[in-house]
Scaffold this active site. Structure first.
Site, PDB file in Angstrom:
ATOM      1  N   SER A   5       0.581  -1.442  -0.010  1.00 20.61           N
ATOM      2  CA  SER A   5      -0.746  -0.272  -0.262  1.00 20.61           C
ATOM      3  C   SER A   5       1.120   0.533   0.226  1.00 20.61           C
ATOM      4  CB  SER A   5      -0.869  -0.006   1.095  1.00 20.61           C
ATOM      5  OG  SER A   5      -0.414   0.045   2.554  1.00 20.61           O
ATOM      6  N   SER A  43      -4.721   0.921  -2.106  1.00 20.10           N
ATOM      7  CA  SER A  43      -4.659   1.481   0.009  1.00 20.10           C
ATOM      8  C   SER A  43      -5.759   1.552   0.470  1.00 20.10           C
ATOM      9  CB  SER A  43      -3.723   2.876  -0.382  1.00 20.10           C
ATOM     10  OG  SER A  43      -3.647   3.196   0.774  1.00 20.10           O
TER      11      SER A  43
END
Length: 261
Positions: A76, A222
């Site tokens: 992420s 993310s």
């Protein structure tokens, strides 16, 4: 709470109490029996406690108030941080906090826009996550069509080129890498500009007092404030500042000692 932290606190407390009991009671009893057949020696518990307590106490102080190691578990924060990066987190930048409870006891500062922070998200209080601070209390944040705005300022993105991932990050090969200027602080981000990599949540947010808006540098991969909301200040663990090792199927010596920006 992390099991390592809980174990360290428990062992430090146990060995410390044994050492204290020895000083106040047990050592006097041994001296009173000097010269007798059963004068005996220190038990193994006392012996090991005396040896381990200073080491454990020092480790606890370092991890709780100075710096703590973490391992990056996901993609992420690519390309800034890769899966397998081992990082150090400054534990006193934002204030001194008690172990286990994470309660702040000394206030030394607040996160700045652009800081990479480790925290425990509200919906997963037993996990440590890492993201970048995008919005401070009172900021107006907007995210539409891969374009981020802060307080009405459109953040400038300078294209770098196609990203080539390795190891666990190979899935991001083909993404576009940009250099983003976050109102004076630059960092790299990844975006999927030609395929629908994941459904993005777009919108506009006003950051409440005492909370922060955080995002991953890998914008299309993310789980961050766009999806679960704001980060409370009380959930902060510290500021990430150094990569001290990377292991993702092998050691990447090129990342050792890299400062996190």
């Amino acid at each position: 709470m992390g099991w390592i932290e809980l174990l360290l606190v428990g062992l430090t407390t146990f060995t410390g109490l044994v050492c204290l009991l020895d000083v106040l009671v047990l050592a006097k009893r041994r001296r009173a029996r000097e010269g007798l057949l059963d004068d005996g020696e220190e038990s193994l518990v006392i012996d090991y406690s005396k040896a381990l307590f200073p080491v454990l106490a020092l480790m606890l102080i370092l991890r709780s108030f100075i710096a703590e190691p973490f391992r990056i578990p996901s993609n992420s924060m690519m390309p800034t941080l890769l899966t397998g990066d081992f990082i150090l987190v400054n534990k006193f930048t934002y204030g001194l906090r008690l172990p286990i409870t994470n309660k702040k006891v000394v206030d030394l500062g607040e996160p700045q826009r652009g800081d990479v922070v480790v925290f425990r998200p509200p919906h997963h209080p037993n996990q440590d996550w890492i993201k970048r601070v995008i919005g401070l209390p009172g900021d107006h944040i907007g995210y539409h069509d891969n374009q981020l705005t802060v307080n009405g300022h459109v953040l400038r993105n300078f294209p770098i080129g196609m990203y080539q991932g390795t190891g666990n990050g190979a899935e991001m090969t083909g993404a576009e890498e940009f250099r983003e200027n976050l109102l004076g602080r630059e960092h790299s981000v990844l975006e999927r500009t030609n395929v629908a990599f994941r459904d993005q949540l777009e919108g506009d947010w006003v950051v409440p007092e005492g909370q922060y808006f955080v995002m991953g540098d890998n914008r299309d991969n993310s789980d961050d404030s766009r999806y679960w909301g704001f980060l409370p200040e009380r959930s902060l663990r510290g500021k990430a500042f150094l990569i001290w090792m990377n292991f993702d199927g092998g050691v990447d010596t090129g990342r050792l000692g890299t400062r996190i920006q």
